[in-house]
Design an enzyme around this catalytic site. Structure first.
Site, PDB file in Angstrom:
ATOM      1  N   SER A 259      -4.390  -3.158 -10.257  1.00 21.18           N
ATOM      2  CA  SER A 259      -3.886  -1.888  -9.732  1.00 21.18           C
ATOM      3  C   SER A 259      -2.379  -1.918  -9.494  1.00 21.18           C
ATOM      4  CB  SER A 259      -4.670  -1.562  -8.454  1.00 21.18           C
ATOM      5  OG  SER A 259      -4.658  -0.193  -8.234  1.00 21.18           O
ATOM      6  N   HIS A 400     -12.686   1.686 -10.360  1.00 20.94           N
ATOM      7  CA  HIS A 400     -11.425   0.977 -10.114  1.00 20.94           C
ATOM      8  C   HIS A 400     -11.695  -0.254  -9.246  1.00 20.94           C
ATOM      9  CE1 HIS A 400      -7.054   0.897  -9.732  1.00 20.94           C
ATOM     10  NE2 HIS A 400      -7.186   0.682  -8.442  1.00 20.94           N
TER      11      HIS A 400
HETATM   12  C1  GTR Z   1      -3.622   4.309  -6.087  1.00 23.82           C
HETATM   13  C2  GTR Z   1      -2.438   4.582  -6.962  1.00 23.82           C
HETATM   14  C3  GTR Z   1      -2.604   3.837  -8.221  1.00 23.82           C
HETATM   15  C4  GTR Z   1      -2.991   2.377  -7.999  1.00 23.82           C
HETATM   16  C5  GTR Z   1      -3.867   2.175  -6.784  1.00 23.82           C
HETATM   17  C6  GTR Z   1      -3.906   0.785  -6.182  1.00 23.82           C
HETATM   18  O1  GTR Z   1      -3.706   5.080  -4.989  1.00 23.82           O
HETATM   19  O2  GTR Z   1      -2.376   5.967  -7.161  1.00 23.82           O
HETATM   20  O3  GTR Z   1      -1.435   3.948  -9.002  1.00 23.82           O
HETATM   21  O4  GTR Z   1      -1.885   1.584  -7.941  1.00 23.82           O
HETATM   22  O5  GTR Z   1      -3.507   2.971  -5.732  1.00 23.82           O
HETATM   23  O6  GTR Z   1      -2.953   0.027  -6.255  1.00 23.82           O
HETATM   24  O7  GTR Z   1      -4.903   0.484  -5.556  1.00 23.82           O
END
Ligand code: GTR
Length: 420
Positions: A259, A400
């Site tokens: 991420s 995610h």
């Molecule tokens: C989210 C962000 C992403 C990603 C994520 C993370 O909120 O929008 O770009 O980086 O966080 O790092 O968990």
């Protein structure tokens, strides 16, 4: 189609603006990653190294991440803790913990590095990653030092008022399959990103940027580095120390990130070619995903919620991504000719899995200059079916996250491309 579920928006509703419809993706033309300063495309590896790569790197520094931060001398503070441990499944390992001072300025910060090493097969290849909540959260080992740094907290996690608690031990361990990787012969290393830049909009004054003499308040220059650049610098400083350990193979240190820390791993690999392989997991916007593809998170969304991650210039490209002199395939190309692995998750639409894949496709010409096959396909792969040659890619089931499935592919890829 508007998003029915969007991630935390910091009080701003972006749902109506988020495109998740392939049919609504605008046509775009990507900048030529092989172009040098005069716009002419290079045609061989030497010219890439001498002309195109430095120019393309400069574009990323100027418009996305900010200037590369300088190396500083690193030193161990206190004693290096070494302990033999028996991990779950009767896996034997050595645990090393060290506090590394980053520079010799009086206000230089430190970072705590945690390693698990296989007892045999040394010197070992290393997977180095930064973590989100402190080393103690990464693995349920009571011997791991509890972080004393500011940590993020929310109702679902056991940190209290931004202080780590005993209850947070091992709470992120699902994302770090220590036993299986150590038993495959990998050394694992991690450190907390908040040691050098607390991940919040006002984190800059307490970051390592201060001891590096950078401005930390007021209006910043457009190419001033932010959190991602500072975390990438932390990874390089950890590498400076790691390669002094006789147990570590200095030619096989792999930088991994998930991420926002996946964006960081890619930038670290671009800034520091000592990283032998680069792995991005669900890095999305500002990471592996193409900014010109209007799908999921946008430059406007990311820079309004996380103004501290990028250099100030990046935010000025909100809603005019097509004018960016580079795109995220430029970032991927910086890894060439080293092996690059990009991982996506099918339900992680905010990170635009297809945009991550297309970015790999568009970065491939950099590997071709070296006579390497790159990704080797233009066809989006089936779920849970890794593809590629020098560039590896998979899209797995689920959301995610960083999961054992992902690590297994990274390890298989490393075995294939970095074996001795
Ligand atoms: C989210 C962000 C992403 C990603 C994520 C993370 O909120 O929008 O770009 O980086 O966080 O790092 O968990």
């Amino acid at each position: 189609m508007a998003a029915s579920i969007v991630p935390f928006l910091g009080g701003v509703s972006l749902a109506a603006e988020t495109n998740y419809d392939e049919a609504a993706v605008r046509q775009y033309t990507l900048p030529d990653i092989l172009a040098g300063p005069d716009g002419t495309a290079v045609t061989n590896a030497e010219a890439w190294r001498e002309i195109a790569r430095p120019h393309q790197f400069k574009l990323l520094e100027t418009f996305v991440y900010g200037r590369r931060l300088p190396a500083v001398p690193v030193s161990v503070t206190g004693k290096v803790d070494r302990a033999d441990c028996m991990l779950a499944g009767n896996v034997t390992a050595e645990r090393i913990q060290a506090t590394i001072k980053l520079g010799d300025a009086p206000d230089a910060l430190t970072t705590d590095v945690l390693l698990y090493l296989p007892k045999s097969a040394r010197p070992a290849p290393v997977f180095l990653h930064l973590n989100f909540r402190g080393n103690h959260a990464e693995y349920p080992d009571p011997g791991i030092r509890l972080s004393t740094a500011w940590v993020p907290d929310n109702k679902a996690t056991p940190e209290v008022e931004h202080v780590a608690t005993e209850a947070s031990r091992g709470t992120s361990s699902r994302g770090w399959p220590v036993e299986s990787l150590v038993s495959r012969g990998f050394c694992l290393a991690t450190a907390y990103c908040g040691d050098v830049f607390p991940d919040r909009a006002d984190g800059r004054p307490s970051s390592a940027l201060k001891s590096l003499g950078r401005p930390v308040e007021g209006t910043l220059p457009p190419d001033e580095p932010g959190g991602i650049a500072t975390w990438a610098w932390q990874l390089s400083r950890i590498l400076d120390w790691l390669i002094t350990l006789p147990e570590v193979d200095p030619t096989r240190v792999i930088v991994v990130g998930h991420s926002r820390l996946g964006k960081t791993a890619l930038w670290a690999g671009a800034c520091d070619e000592r990283f032998a392989m680069v792995v991005s997991n669900d890095s999305g916007c500002g990471g592996a995903a193409l900014s010109r593809r209007n799908f999921g998170e946008t430059v406007g969304a990311i820079t309004s919620r996380f103004p501290h991650w990028f250099c100030p210039a990046f935010a000025t490209y909100a809603d005019r991504e097509t004018e960016l002199p580079c795109d995220q395939h430029t970032l991927l190309a910086m890894t060439a000719p080293r092996p690059l692995y990009v991982a996506s998750a099918v339900d992680d639409r905010w990170a635009d899995p297809r945009g991550e894949f297309l970015s790999c496709v568009a970065a491939e010409p950099a590997w071709k200059l070296f006579g390497l096959d790159g990704l080797g396909t233009r066809e989006y792969p089936a779920i849970n079916t890794p593809v590629g040659h020098s560039i590896g890619y998979h899209v797995r089931t689920g959301r995610h996250d960083l999961l054992p499935y992902d690590w297994q592919q990274f390890a298989d890829f490393a075995d294939r491309l970095l074996s001795k």
